[in-house]
Design a protein around this motif. Structure first.
Motif, PDB file in Angstrom:
ATOM      1  N   LEU A 267     -10.481  -4.859  -9.057  1.00 38.25           N
ATOM      2  CA  LEU A 267     -10.068  -4.166  -7.831  1.00 38.25           C
ATOM      3  C   LEU A 267      -8.859  -4.861  -7.212  1.00 38.25           C
ATOM      4  O   LEU A 267      -7.869  -4.226  -6.843  1.00 38.25           O
ATOM      5  CB  LEU A 267     -11.221  -4.129  -6.829  1.00 38.25           C
TER       6      LEU A 267
ATOM      7  N   ALA B 297      -9.515   3.665  -5.039  1.00 37.74           N
ATOM      8  CA  ALA B 297     -10.248   2.700  -5.861  1.00 37.74           C
ATOM      9  C   ALA B 297     -11.696   2.568  -5.403  1.00 37.74           C
ATOM     10  O   ALA B 297     -12.616   2.446  -6.220  1.00 37.74           O
ATOM     11  CB  ALA B 297      -9.549   1.345  -5.812  1.00 37.74           C
TER      12      ALA B 297
ATOM     13  N   LEU C 100      -8.957   2.179 -12.941  1.00 34.66           N
ATOM     14  CA  LEU C 100      -8.330   1.338 -11.920  1.00 34.66           C
ATOM     15  C   LEU C 100      -6.941   0.891 -12.343  1.00 34.66           C
ATOM     16  O   LEU C 100      -5.980   0.960 -11.567  1.00 34.66           O
ATOM     17  CB  LEU C 100      -9.204   0.112 -11.632  1.00 34.66           C
TER      18      LEU C 100
END
Length: 333
Positions: A169, A36, A20
């Motif tokens: 995230l 993602a 990520l």
């Protein structure tokens, strides 16, 4: 009962987090959220997903990524979003993931059925939802993972994994978007600043903690996604490039329909006029009065007058001190 993640799964999670953060530097902003979520699917299988950004106080959703869902999914949702207990729950408890059935009280069966009917139109039977929220601005990111009727419900350990993943995230997506904007714009002259993105109405879409800290130094009572009125008036209504307050300086750069804002502590250099600022930076670079006069299309005597005014305002004696002052203005955190 506390949940434990196996050593093997912990290693896979670590590798996912690395992907990520590496991807935030490599993947284009328009594709990053989809990419993602696909990385996430390897650890938490799902059929469909939603990643929404918005502002809590106004309950405005200003950015949505839909994974394997049609655009009219959100059109249907807008009809009952103010009665959505799931959104209310995840915003009240950031970083805690919820299943649909957990958030409705026994007397709210009608509202729950409304949500389930909406979901089943898109073959959604199971959902796990989590949010991140910035406490000062109320800006939020909500990630919802969905499974259809033929799949198994989400498990408690998958919920835990999503709770562990959500900060990464959001942070990687924020960095990715800021890098995209900064790559296409000239860099601000100062590195000791907080960054933010806003629209033409002065509503923040993204803000670093340092940016909100700077604004609170100038306006201690400010909160929410709407920028303070003096900033909106100066930077957006009058289209000024710079706002100078008592404690901070905010600069604006515009890309398409988004504004990149940088906020930092104000210093003596900020009180130079635009022409004095231009002369000061050329002097600090070692340019002679004649060179500056030629570059700025003014006379050498005018450059001399500006130089005397600059040194007087900043309490400096020569170019060496001026260069040091400007370096401090440009990068020391």
């Amino acid at each position: 009962m506390p949940l434990n993640i196996s050593e093997r799964r912990a290693h896979r999670l670590s590798e996912l987090l690395l992907r990520l953060h590496h991807g935030s530097r490599e993947i284009g902003a328009t594709h990053f959220k989809g990419w993602a979520l696909e990385q996430t699917r390897a650890e938490i299988p799902f059929d469909r997903a939603l990643w929404a950004m918005g502002a809590e106080r106004e309950l405005v959703i200003h950015g949505v990524h839909l994974q394997n869902l049609p655009p009219h999914f959100m059109e249907n949702y807008e009809r009952f979003k103010h009665h959505d207990r799931i959104l209310a729950a995840v915003l009240q408890h950031p970083r805690r993931a919820f299943f649909i059935d957990e958030v409705y009280a026994p007397g709210e069966r009608e509202q729950m059925e409304m949500v389930k009917q909406h979901s089943r139109r898109f073959d959604i039977e199971y959902a796990v939802v989590v949010a991140m929220k910035e406490p000062v601005t109320g800006l939020f990111n909500v990630v919802s993972l969905y499974r259809g009727a033929s799949a198994s419900p989400f498990e408690a350990q998958e919920r835990l994994l999503l709770e562990l993943l959500i900060p990464h995230l959001v942070e990687s997506a924020d960095l990715n978007r800021l890098r995209m904007v900064q790559h296409r714009l000239p860099p601000p002259r100062t590195a000791a600043c907080g960054n933010a993105l806003c629209d033409d109405q002065g509503v923040l879409h993204q803000a670093e903690p340092r940016f909100t800290e700077r604004l609170r130094a100038e306006w201690p009572e400010w909160s929410g996604a709407q920028l303070p009125t003096p900033l909106v008036e100066a930077l957006l209504n009058r289209r000024a490039r710079r706002f100078i307050g008592q404690r901070i300086t905010v600069q604006r750069q515009t890309l398409d329909d988004i504004h990149h804002l940088t906020a930092r502590e104000a210093g003596p250099v900020d009180h130079l006029s635009q022409r004095e600022d231009e002369v000061a930076r050329l002097l600090a670079d070692g340019a002679s009065y004649k060179t500056i006069a030629r570059r700025l299309a003014i006379s050498a005597s005018t450059v001399n007058k500006h130089a005397h005014a600059i040194y007087a305002k900043l309490g400096l004696k020569n170019k060496t001190e001026l260069a040091k002052e400007l370096r401090g203005d440009e990068g020391e955190a």
